[in-house]
Design a protein around this motif. Structure first.
Motif, PDB file in Angstrom:
ATOM      1  N   LEU A 160     122.470  32.797  -5.092  1.00  0.00           N
ATOM      2  CA  LEU A 160     122.032  33.845  -4.049  1.00  0.00           C
ATOM      3  C   LEU A 160     122.813  35.259  -4.334  1.00  0.00           C
ATOM      4  O   LEU A 160     122.465  36.345  -4.280  1.00  0.00           O
ATOM      5  CB  LEU A 160     123.013  33.497  -2.579  1.00  0.00           C
ATOM      6  CG  LEU A 160     121.952  32.474  -1.887  1.00  0.00           C
ATOM      7  CD1 LEU A 160     122.941  31.828  -0.791  1.00  0.00           C
ATOM      8  CD2 LEU A 160     120.716  33.122  -1.206  1.00  0.00           C
ATOM      9  N   ASP A 161     123.960  35.083  -5.135  1.00  0.00           N
ATOM     10  CA  ASP A 161     124.622  36.341  -5.696  1.00  0.00           C
ATOM     11  C   ASP A 161     123.829  36.885  -6.793  1.00  0.00           C
ATOM     12  O   ASP A 161     123.689  38.182  -6.597  1.00  0.00           O
ATOM     13  CB  ASP A 161     126.133  35.925  -6.186  1.00  0.00           C
ATOM     14  CG  ASP A 161     126.800  35.730  -5.239  1.00  0.00           C
ATOM     15  OD1 ASP A 161     126.813  36.279  -4.074  1.00  0.00           O
ATOM     16  OD2 ASP A 161     128.192  34.917  -5.460  1.00  0.00           O
ATOM     17  N   ALA A 162     123.316  36.152  -7.586  1.00  0.00           N
ATOM     18  CA  ALA A 162     122.411  36.518  -8.641  1.00  0.00           C
ATOM     19  C   ALA A 162     121.289  37.182  -8.166  1.00  0.00           C
ATOM     20  O   ALA A 162     120.497  38.332  -8.767  1.00  0.00           O
ATOM     21  CB  ALA A 162     122.159  35.498  -9.531  1.00  0.00           C
ATOM     22  N   ALA A 163     120.611  36.713  -7.318  1.00  0.00           N
ATOM     23  CA  ALA A 163     119.359  37.215  -6.722  1.00  0.00           C
ATOM     24  C   ALA A 163     119.549  38.526  -5.960  1.00  0.00           C
ATOM     25  O   ALA A 163     118.874  39.431  -6.248  1.00  0.00           O
ATOM     26  CB  ALA A 163     118.662  35.740  -5.469  1.00  0.00           C
ATOM     27  N   TYR A 164     120.408  38.521  -5.090  1.00  0.00           N
ATOM     28  CA  TYR A 164     120.725  39.834  -4.381  1.00  0.00           C
ATOM     29  C   TYR A 164     120.857  40.875  -5.425  1.00  0.00           C
ATOM     30  O   TYR A 164     120.497  42.080  -5.113  1.00  0.00           O
ATOM     31  CB  TYR A 164     121.767  39.570  -3.387  1.00  0.00           C
ATOM     32  CG  TYR A 164     122.010  40.720  -2.499  1.00  0.00           C
ATOM     33  CD1 TYR A 164     121.082  40.803  -1.370  1.00  0.00           C
ATOM     34  CD2 TYR A 164     122.829  41.813  -2.694  1.00  0.00           C
ATOM     35  CE1 TYR A 164     121.252  42.040  -0.443  1.00  0.00           C
ATOM     36  CE2 TYR A 164     122.810  42.938  -1.948  1.00  0.00           C
ATOM     37  CZ  TYR A 164     122.160  42.808  -0.621  1.00  0.00           C
ATOM     38  OH  TYR A 164     122.301  44.096   0.117  1.00  0.00           O
ATOM     39  N   ALA A 165     121.913  40.448  -6.353  1.00  0.00           N
ATOM     40  CA  ALA A 165     121.945  41.690  -7.117  1.00  0.00           C
ATOM     41  C   ALA A 165     121.032  42.125  -8.311  1.00  0.00           C
ATOM     42  O   ALA A 165     120.925  43.194  -8.601  1.00  0.00           O
ATOM     43  CB  ALA A 165     123.191  40.997  -8.503  1.00  0.00           C
TER      44      ALA A 165
END
Length: 323
Positions: free
Chosen positions: A54-59
């Motif tokens: 989720l962190d990577a996708a949002y970034a």
């Protein structure tokens, strides 16, 4: 509709979403998954992996996240992440009801989920979803509608769904199986007080399974947002399992088979959101190259030859083991 936020987004990956089916529970049918996840698939380990994704996708600009009641603890993992990320208020959340997770956090269970599209299941699962996601839930879909699903004819259920829609929730449905096109067209005919009930459709569509394409185009023309799931055919279109034709096109583009497979879907004019089902951050980052893939007419034509008979495709999918 919340999806107007996606339509207005300018990031290249705005029309790619992240599905959490592969990381919300210890067992799933994606090929290669046995090596993608930690050997000890504890709740904490998969929560951590989900949050990393989720962190990577949002970034990278991804703003749509897909979960379901039957995806183990995916709703819980997402809810925890949303609470820890107040900056992610622009994330659009979609979940699904209609399957109950029954594996008890085991990858070896005899039965992983039980399907029921009855009103009682909707009411129970809606309460469970609300307890976790509350007002962060934007879209609630009937999970895996088929032409014989009672959800297509249950007027009392339709009334309850219309009530939820009147309160601001977007109501949609997903499809599975070789008769997806029939299910889509039947759902498009469902109305309440003369108005169409469903505003989104989520279907399996990929280079191997294209049978729903014409019906999805009709849904798009009718004003529904089309969400594409299983764009990687449960790993069959990812290296090292990809067909030779896909490998050849990927080599020509200097990008991965996965990026090419998803790019092929993004080229469909009716595709609103295409889901990545990545289980690792590396897979996700590779998937997110899809908007940069420039496929020419010859490459698109060659990839179109990969399509299988839908009955054969779904029979093979049904034989995939739970890892």
């Amino acid at each position: 509709m919340p999806f107007s936020r996606l339509a207005a987004a300018t990031t290249p990956t705005a029309h790619l979403g992240l599905g959490l089916a592969a990381v919300g529970r210890p067992g799933y049918i994606n090929l290669g998954r046995d090596g993608d996840l930690p050997a000890e698939r504890t709740v904490d380990a998969l929560r951590e992996r989900t949050h990393e994704l989720l962190d990577a996708a949002y970034a990278q600009g991804v703003r749509y996240v897909d979960v379901a009641r039957s995806y183990g603890r995916s709703e819980e993992f997402l809810a925890d992440w949303l609470k820890a990320r107040p900056d992610a208020a622009d994330v659009i959340v979609g979940s699904k009801w209609g399957y109950t997770y029954t594996a008890g956090w085991s990858a070896d269970a005899e039965q992983h989920e039980v399907k029921d599209h009855g009103l009682a299941t909707y009411e129970r699962q809606r309460g469970e979803t609300d307890a976790l996601l509350g007002d962060r839930l934007d879209l609630y879909q009937i999970h895996s509608v088929t032409p014989d699903s009672p959800a297509l004819t249950d007027k009392e259920l339709h009334a309850r769904l219309a009530e939820a829609a009147a309160q601001g929730l977007t109501v949609g449905f997903s499809t599975s199986g070789p008769a997806q096109a029939d299910a889509i067209r039947a759902a498009l005919a469902v109305t309440v007080d003369g108005e169409p009930l469903f505003r989104t459709v989520q279907s399996t569509y990929n280079a191997l399974e294209t049978s729903a394409g014409p019906a999805l185009a009709e849904a798009h023309d009718a004003g529904l947002t089309v969400i594409v799931k299983e764009g990687m055919a449960n790993g069959r279109l990812a290296a090292p399992h990809a067909p030779d034709m896909l490998r050849a096109v990927a080599e020509e583009t200097s990008l991965g088979c996965d990026a090419v497979a998803l790019a092929w879907i993004l080229r469909q004019p009716w595709a609103g959101v295409v889901l990545s089902g990545a289980a690792t951050v590396a897979q996700l980052c590779s998937n997110l190259h899809a908007p940069a893939v420039d496929l020419d007419v010859d490459q698109l034509t060659r990839l179109a030859t990969l399509a299988e008979d839908p009955h054969a495709y779904w029979e093979r999918r049904g034989q995939l083991p739970w890892h």
